[in-house]
Write an enzyme that holds these catalytic residues in place. Sequence first.
Site, mmCIF file in Angstrom:
data_model
loop_
_atom_site.group_PDB
_atom_site.id
_atom_site.type_symbol
_atom_site.label_atom_id
_atom_site.label_comp_id
_atom_site.label_asym_id
_atom_site.label_seq_id
_atom_site.Cartn_x
_atom_site.Cartn_y
_atom_site.Cartn_z
ATOM 1 N N ASP A 1 53.731 55.652 41.589
ATOM 2 C CA ASP A 1 54.698 56.504 40.887
ATOM 3 C C ASP A 1 55.625 57.305 41.796
ATOM 4 O OD1 ASP A 1 53.258 55.637 38.697
ATOM 5 O OD2 ASP A 1 53.128 57.622 37.784
ATOM 6 N N ASP A 2 56.733 57.686 41.205
ATOM 7 C CA ASP A 2 57.681 58.715 41.686
ATOM 8 C C ASP A 2 58.699 58.225 42.704
ATOM 9 O OD1 ASP A 2 56.130 60.266 40.051
ATOM 10 O OD2 ASP A 2 55.566 61.751 41.555
ATOM 11 N N HIS B 1 50.959 57.384 44.427
ATOM 12 C CA HIS B 1 52.354 57.819 44.543
ATOM 13 C C HIS B 1 52.964 57.317 45.853
ATOM 14 C CE1 HIS B 1 50.533 60.685 41.717
ATOM 15 N NE2 HIS B 1 51.740 60.779 41.176
ATOM 16 N N HIS C 1 60.185 56.005 34.792
ATOM 17 C CA HIS C 1 59.476 57.283 34.954
ATOM 18 C C HIS C 1 60.455 58.441 34.769
ATOM 19 C CE1 HIS C 1 55.799 59.328 35.875
ATOM 20 N NE2 HIS C 1 56.101 59.700 37.103
ATOM 21 N N HIS D 1 61.814 63.701 35.982
ATOM 22 C CA HIS D 1 60.376 63.931 36.151
ATOM 23 C C HIS D 1 59.959 65.288 35.569
ATOM 24 C CE1 HIS D 1 56.344 63.926 37.922
ATOM 25 N NE2 HIS D 1 56.507 62.622 38.039
#
Length: 256
Positions: free
Chosen positions: A77-78, A224, A128, A132
């Site tokens: 993620d991210d 991540h 995503h 965020h």
Amino acid sequence: MARHGGRGWYGQVVAAALGVTAVTVAASLWTAQAGPVKERVQAGTPVHHSDPKAAPVSMAIAHASDRGARGVNITIDDGPDPVWTPEVLQVLKAYGVKATFCMIGPQAKAHPDLVRAVVAAGHRLCDHTVSHDVTMDTKSEAYQSQQILDAEQMITEASGGVRPLYYRAPGGAFTPYSRKLAASHGMRPLGWNVDSKDFERPGTAAIVTTVKEEMPNGPTILFHDAGGDRSETVAALREVLPWLKEQGYSFGFPVR
Ligand SMILES: [Zn+2]
């Protein structure tokens, strides 16, 4: 505890918040579709830009692996991030593992080369959002829509037309509205069962231990590749991936 029987904490939260409604909605969707919706867009298959949106999928939060009971889903993620995404890609390649990358729209837009590298390596894309925002579940539907659909467009344009196949709410802040919207755009809401807690940088050994201990929770593991120094994540993946193989797991994608 049954292996992979868990729903993940926010699956439970959503179910608790919605009560029987969640079950009813999921069940009626399932019946209406007469089984799982066939995947129309494969990872690595460009979609023409004139295609208004992908075929709808279930709005239920996915945790299961398409590899079944011994399947495991690595989710990253991210990102994308110019320093850490290439390193993560290298480790995944070394162990022949395909993963799902939950990308933040503006970062995808800023690094289309990385988005294309992810797709070219056979990994899947996940929306995503733009900002965020982990409190998205407290915001208006218009805001949620902008966050999800703008990011979808940024990611799809950066990839050269390969769509995100999943939507993961930052912090797990899903709403019935956001799940339905994402699903109507062909993005299955995506949960997780095992939080490696790599984001907190507890040390490589702690990340590895957390994953090993929490695997009974279910098959979808959260890592991540952005948001700070991710060297511990890279080091942990070098240990976790061969360990999972030794345990007899096969690497797959979340169900859609
Ligand atoms: Zn995130």
